[in-house]
Design a protein around this motif. Structure first.
Motif, PDB file in Angstrom:
ATOM      1  N   GLN A  69       0.821  -1.212   0.000  1.00 26.81           N
ATOM      2  CA  GLN A  69       0.000   0.000   0.000  1.00 26.81           C
ATOM      3  C   GLN A  69       0.854   1.261   0.000  1.00 26.81           C
ATOM      4  OE1 GLN A  69      -3.989   0.681   1.481  1.00 26.81           O
ATOM      5  NE2 GLN A  69      -3.058   1.529   3.334  1.00 26.81           N
ATOM      6  N   ASP A  70       1.939   1.248   0.761  1.00 28.31           N
ATOM      7  CA  ASP A  70       2.825   2.409   0.796  1.00 28.31           C
ATOM      8  C   ASP A  70       3.377   2.704  -0.598  1.00 28.31           C
ATOM      9  OD1 ASP A  70       4.159   4.519   1.975  1.00 28.31           O
ATOM     10  OD2 ASP A  70       5.854   3.318   2.659  1.00 28.31           O
ATOM     11  N   TRP A  71       3.731   1.643  -1.319  1.00 30.71           N
ATOM     12  CA  TRP A  71       4.260   1.806  -2.678  1.00 30.71           C
ATOM     13  C   TRP A  71       3.174   2.256  -3.650  1.00 30.71           C
ATOM     14  CZ3 TRP A  71       3.280  -2.086  -6.654  1.00 30.71           C
ATOM     15  CH2 TRP A  71       3.963  -1.837  -7.852  1.00 30.71           C
ATOM     16  N   ALA A  72       2.003   1.614  -3.592  1.00 31.17           N
ATOM     17  CA  ALA A  72       0.923   1.898  -4.539  1.00 31.17           C
ATOM     18  C   ALA A  72       0.334   3.290  -4.367  1.00 31.17           C
ATOM     19  CB  ALA A  72      -0.185   0.852  -4.399  1.00 31.17           C
ATOM     20  N   THR A  73       0.465   3.877  -3.188  1.00 32.62           N
ATOM     21  CA  THR A  73      -0.076   5.218  -2.936  1.00 32.62           C
ATOM     22  C   THR A  73       1.004   6.297  -3.017  1.00 32.62           C
ATOM     23  OG1 THR A  73       0.164   4.840  -0.539  1.00 32.62           O
ATOM     24  CG2 THR A  73      -1.988   4.366  -1.527  1.00 32.62           C
ATOM     25  N   GLY A  74       2.187   5.940  -3.522  1.00 38.84           N
ATOM     26  CA  GLY A  74       3.223   6.927  -3.787  1.00 38.84           C
ATOM     27  C   GLY A  74       4.151   7.226  -2.637  1.00 38.84           C
ATOM     28  N   GLY A  75       4.108   6.439  -1.561  1.00 37.78           N
ATOM     29  CA  GLY A  75       4.936   6.724  -0.400  1.00 37.78           C
ATOM     30  C   GLY A  75       6.256   5.984  -0.348  1.00 37.78           C
ATOM     31  N   LEU A  76       6.397   4.906  -1.125  1.00 38.09           N
ATOM     32  CA  LEU A  76       7.613   4.090  -1.089  1.00 38.09           C
ATOM     33  C   LEU A  76       8.387   4.266  -2.390  1.00 38.09           C
ATOM     34  CD1 LEU A  76       9.098   1.843   0.606  1.00 38.09           C
ATOM     35  CD2 LEU A  76       7.934   0.189  -0.885  1.00 38.09           C
TER      36      LEU A  76
ATOM     37  N   ASP B 184      -5.364  -3.417  -7.624  1.00 38.36           N
ATOM     38  CA  ASP B 184      -4.255  -3.397  -8.568  1.00 38.36           C
ATOM     39  C   ASP B 184      -3.504  -2.073  -8.434  1.00 38.36           C
ATOM     40  OD1 ASP B 184      -3.020  -2.585 -11.185  1.00 38.36           O
ATOM     41  OD2 ASP B 184      -3.683  -4.584 -11.785  1.00 38.36           O
ATOM     42  N   ALA B 185      -2.210  -2.154  -8.129  1.00 39.69           N
ATOM     43  CA  ALA B 185      -1.435  -0.957  -7.812  1.00 39.69           C
ATOM     44  C   ALA B 185      -1.283  -0.022  -9.003  1.00 39.69           C
ATOM     45  CB  ALA B 185      -0.052  -1.351  -7.283  1.00 39.69           C
ATOM     46  N   SER B 186      -0.954  -0.573 -10.179  1.00 36.42           N
ATOM     47  CA  SER B 186      -0.750   0.302 -11.333  1.00 36.42           C
ATOM     48  C   SER B 186      -2.048   0.971 -11.758  1.00 36.42           C
ATOM     49  CB  SER B 186      -0.139  -0.485 -12.507  1.00 36.42           C
ATOM     50  OG  SER B 186      -0.940  -1.582 -12.852  1.00 36.42           O
ATOM     51  N   ASP B 187      -3.190   0.272 -11.602  1.00 33.22           N
ATOM     52  CA  ASP B 187      -4.483   0.894 -11.891  1.00 33.22           C
ATOM     53  C   ASP B 187      -4.740   2.090 -10.982  1.00 33.22           C
ATOM     54  OD1 ASP B 187      -5.012  -0.904 -13.865  1.00 33.22           O
ATOM     55  OD2 ASP B 187      -6.482  -2.070 -12.739  1.00 33.22           O
TER      56      ASP B 187
ATOM     57  N   GLN C 226      -2.618  14.968 -10.995  1.00 34.22           N
ATOM     58  CA  GLN C 226      -2.248  13.551 -11.052  1.00 34.22           C
ATOM     59  C   GLN C 226      -2.146  13.014  -9.622  1.00 34.22           C
ATOM     60  OE1 GLN C 226      -0.786  11.523 -14.189  1.00 34.22           O
ATOM     61  NE2 GLN C 226      -2.526  12.759 -14.786  1.00 34.22           N
ATOM     62  N   PRO C 227      -3.280  12.905  -8.934  1.00 35.40           N
ATOM     63  CA  PRO C 227      -3.248  12.533  -7.505  1.00 35.40           C
ATOM     64  C   PRO C 227      -3.019  11.047  -7.281  1.00 35.40           C
ATOM     65  CG  PRO C 227      -5.512  12.746  -8.232  1.00 35.40           C
ATOM     66  CD  PRO C 227      -4.661  13.139  -9.404  1.00 35.40           C
ATOM     67  N   TRP C 228      -2.515  10.729  -6.094  1.00 32.13           N
ATOM     68  CA  TRP C 228      -2.401   9.344  -5.627  1.00 32.13           C
ATOM     69  C   TRP C 228      -3.577   9.070  -4.698  1.00 32.13           C
ATOM     70  CZ3 TRP C 228       1.917   6.284  -6.987  1.00 32.13           C
ATOM     71  CH2 TRP C 228       2.952   6.964  -7.618  1.00 32.13           C
ATOM     72  N   LEU C 229      -4.096   7.861  -4.745  1.00 34.79           N
ATOM     73  CA  LEU C 229      -5.138   7.468  -3.804  1.00 34.79           C
ATOM     74  C   LEU C 229      -4.541   7.371  -2.394  1.00 34.79           C
ATOM     75  CD1 LEU C 229      -7.133   4.685  -5.689  1.00 34.79           C
ATOM     76  CD2 LEU C 229      -7.822   7.051  -5.301  1.00 34.79           C
ATOM     77  N   SER C 230      -5.389   7.557  -1.390  1.00 37.66           N
ATOM     78  CA  SER C 230      -4.916   7.488  -0.013  1.00 37.66           C
ATOM     79  C   SER C 230      -4.804   6.040   0.487  1.00 37.66           C
ATOM     80  CB  SER C 230      -5.853   8.266   0.912  1.00 37.66           C
ATOM     81  OG  SER C 230      -7.161   7.717   0.879  1.00 37.66           O
ATOM     82  N   THR C 231      -5.517   5.125  -0.144  1.00 45.48           N
ATOM     83  CA  THR C 231      -5.470   3.726   0.283  1.00 45.48           C
ATOM     84  C   THR C 231      -5.851   2.821  -0.888  1.00 45.48           C
ATOM     85  OG1 THR C 231      -6.302   2.098   1.876  1.00 45.48           O
ATOM     86  CG2 THR C 231      -7.855   3.747   1.107  1.00 45.48           C
ATOM     87  N   VAL C 232      -5.288   1.622  -0.938  1.00 49.17           N
ATOM     88  CA  VAL C 232      -5.655   0.661  -1.972  1.00 49.17           C
ATOM     89  C   VAL C 232      -5.984  -0.714  -1.380  1.00 49.17           C
ATOM     90  CG1 VAL C 232      -4.287   1.802  -3.766  1.00 49.17           C
ATOM     91  CG2 VAL C 232      -3.255  -0.039  -2.399  1.00 49.17           C
ATOM     92  N   CYS C 233      -5.849  -0.866  -0.064  1.00 44.87           N
ATOM     93  CA  CYS C 233      -6.089  -2.153   0.589  1.00 44.87           C
ATOM     94  C   CYS C 233      -7.286  -2.054   1.529  1.00 44.87           C
ATOM     95  CB  CYS C 233      -4.863  -2.641   1.346  1.00 44.87           C
ATOM     96  SG  CYS C 233      -3.461  -3.033   0.281  1.00 44.87           S
TER      97      CYS C 233
END
Length: 428
Positions: free
Chosen positions: A205-212, A372-375, A420-427
């Motif tokens: 989640q950290d990676w998919a939301t732009g934090g990692l 899906d992280a890339s989505d 081009q925002p990142w979502l706050s959560t994906v899990c």
């Protein structure tokens, strides 16, 4: 006027009235929906999937008198972008990318759905399937269809006990990277699932939301694990194979490969879907733990671009359990059976065999689902990820660190790009 003439005049009048009535009846739902207006819908479903969805929309028209103008296209991103730019967006669009959903929400192109969809209906989905820009922000989309991704397909005639040995041989994987303008996305699915199974939900989640950072050793390990499977010949075959054709090689008397890492939707493209069985990917993908319960998923999210009474009514219909049960029934004999995130849709409405019910049960009951992280990533990041996957597969003997540094520069630049925002959560 004579009696005969009066009789003839009366007959003509009656016949005229009957003709008017027959025209109304003959028009069927046309008169109804004309009086109640229309709603436009854009989605990616064509062919059999498009036909089943159109049948569902026809049911909506018969019930409400609202005509639905449906456009199905495999170039949804480009068509929607063009229509939004010209000021003529569809009333409703069904987006396969939560990242694009977030971008349109940030640009104030979408109508928040909190006041459109009753809270009880939203609760049936949970937060994972109702994306927001922030944890306490409004809902901008709801998943009307879902798919399971952390799975590996194989011929049901194979013994499950033989799968680990097959999985260790890169030549036994059926892989196709091709998909026109979006080629490379099957590779992103591999890397995402590897990171999820190797490092768990928190890191994913950290990676998919732009934090990692992309240069983090844990991310690099996932890339290296993927590359370790493929020799030069296997990688070349994957690069020149369309993803829709890869899995067809699983079946037959002497199949050239035995396993396919692909989402639940792919079963509909197999020559004989009934011959396909699946296993969860942990333990079969390189360097992963079979005990992992994390599962990657994807969804198709309905969003409102124009707030009209007709669009609101169709949104409420599409996300309802009744409509989705009907959707399942209409495709019960189809090779493209849909799965749903709505917990109120019974399992037997989502599959008429053990494989379908198992997928539906996982989507409904699993406590460790991640989108899906890339989505979920901003469009620029997602496209760069897809291209990097292709570049890495073209030469897996070369470390991925250069590609990862390039991706990291894009990640950092996007933090200064408001649209081009990142979502706050994906899990979930």
């Amino acid at each position: 006027m004579s009696a005969a003439k009066r009789s003839g005049h009366a007959t003509a009048t009656v016949l005229g009235l009957w003709m008017v009535l027959l025209c109304v009846v003959g028009a069927g739902d046309t008169s109804g929906w004309q009086s109640r207006g229309s709603v436009s819908v854009l989605a990616s479903w064509t062919g059999d999937e498009g036909g089943a969805f159109r049948a569902l929309l026809d049911t909506f028209t018969r019930r409400t008198g609202i005509h639905v103008d449906y456009q199905g296209t495999t170039a949804l991103r480009e068509v929607l972008s063009s229509e939004v730019a010209s000021g003529t967006p569809p009333d409703i669009a069904v987006l396969p990318s939560t990242g694009e959903l977030a971008a349109y929400a940030r640009q104030r192109q979408l109508t928040p759905l909190d006041g459109v969809i009753p809270s009880r209906e939203r609760t049936a989905y949970g937060k994972l399937w109702t994306p927001r820009l922030s944890a306490d922000g409004p809902v901008y989309g709801i998943a009307v269809k879902a798919d399971l991704k952390s799975i590996v397909w194989y011929d049901r005639d194979r013994r499950p006990g033989t799968l680990p040995a097959l999985a260790a041989d890169g030549r036994q994987w059926c892989v196709g990277m091709g998909d026109d303008a979006t080629s490379g996305w099957p590779g992103t699915d591999w890397i995402e699932d590897l990171l999820l199974q190797q490092q768990g939900r928190s890191v994913y989640q950290d990676w998919a939301t732009g934090g990692l950072p992309w240069t983090d050793p844990r991310v690099e390990r996932a890339w290296q694990s993927w590359g370790s499977l493929f020799g030069k010949d296997a990688a070349r075959t994957a690069l020149i194979t369309d993803f829709r054709e890869a899995g067809a090689k699983l079946f037959g008397t002497k199949p050239p490969c035995a396993l396919e890492h692909q989402g639940s939707f792919i079963r509909g493209g197999y020559p004989d879907p009934a011959k396909a069985a699946f296993a969860f990917s942990p333990g079969l993908l390189p360097d992963t733990d079979q005990r992992s319960t994390a599962r990657e998923v994807s969804g198709d999210f309905a969003a409102m671009f124009r707030d009209t009474p007709q669009a609101q009514e169709l949104m409420r219909y599409l996300i309802s359990a009744d409509a989705q049960r009907a959707w399942g029934e209409k495709t019960a004999d189809s090779s493209t059976h849909p799965f749903f995130a709505n917990r109120d849709v019974q399992l037997d409405a989502q599959g008429d065999d053990a494989v379908g019910r198992s997928i539906a049960k996982t989507l409904r009951d699993s406590a460790s689902l991640c989108l899906d992280a890339s989505d979920a990533m901003p469009t620029r990041m997602r496209v760069a990820f897809q291209r990097a996957a292709l570049a890495y597969l073209s030469d897996t003997g070369k470390p991925p660190d250069g590609l990862l540094r390039s991706l990291e520069r894009i990640r950092q630049s996007l933090h200064d790009t408001p649209d081009q925002p990142w979502l706050s959560t994906v899990c979930g």
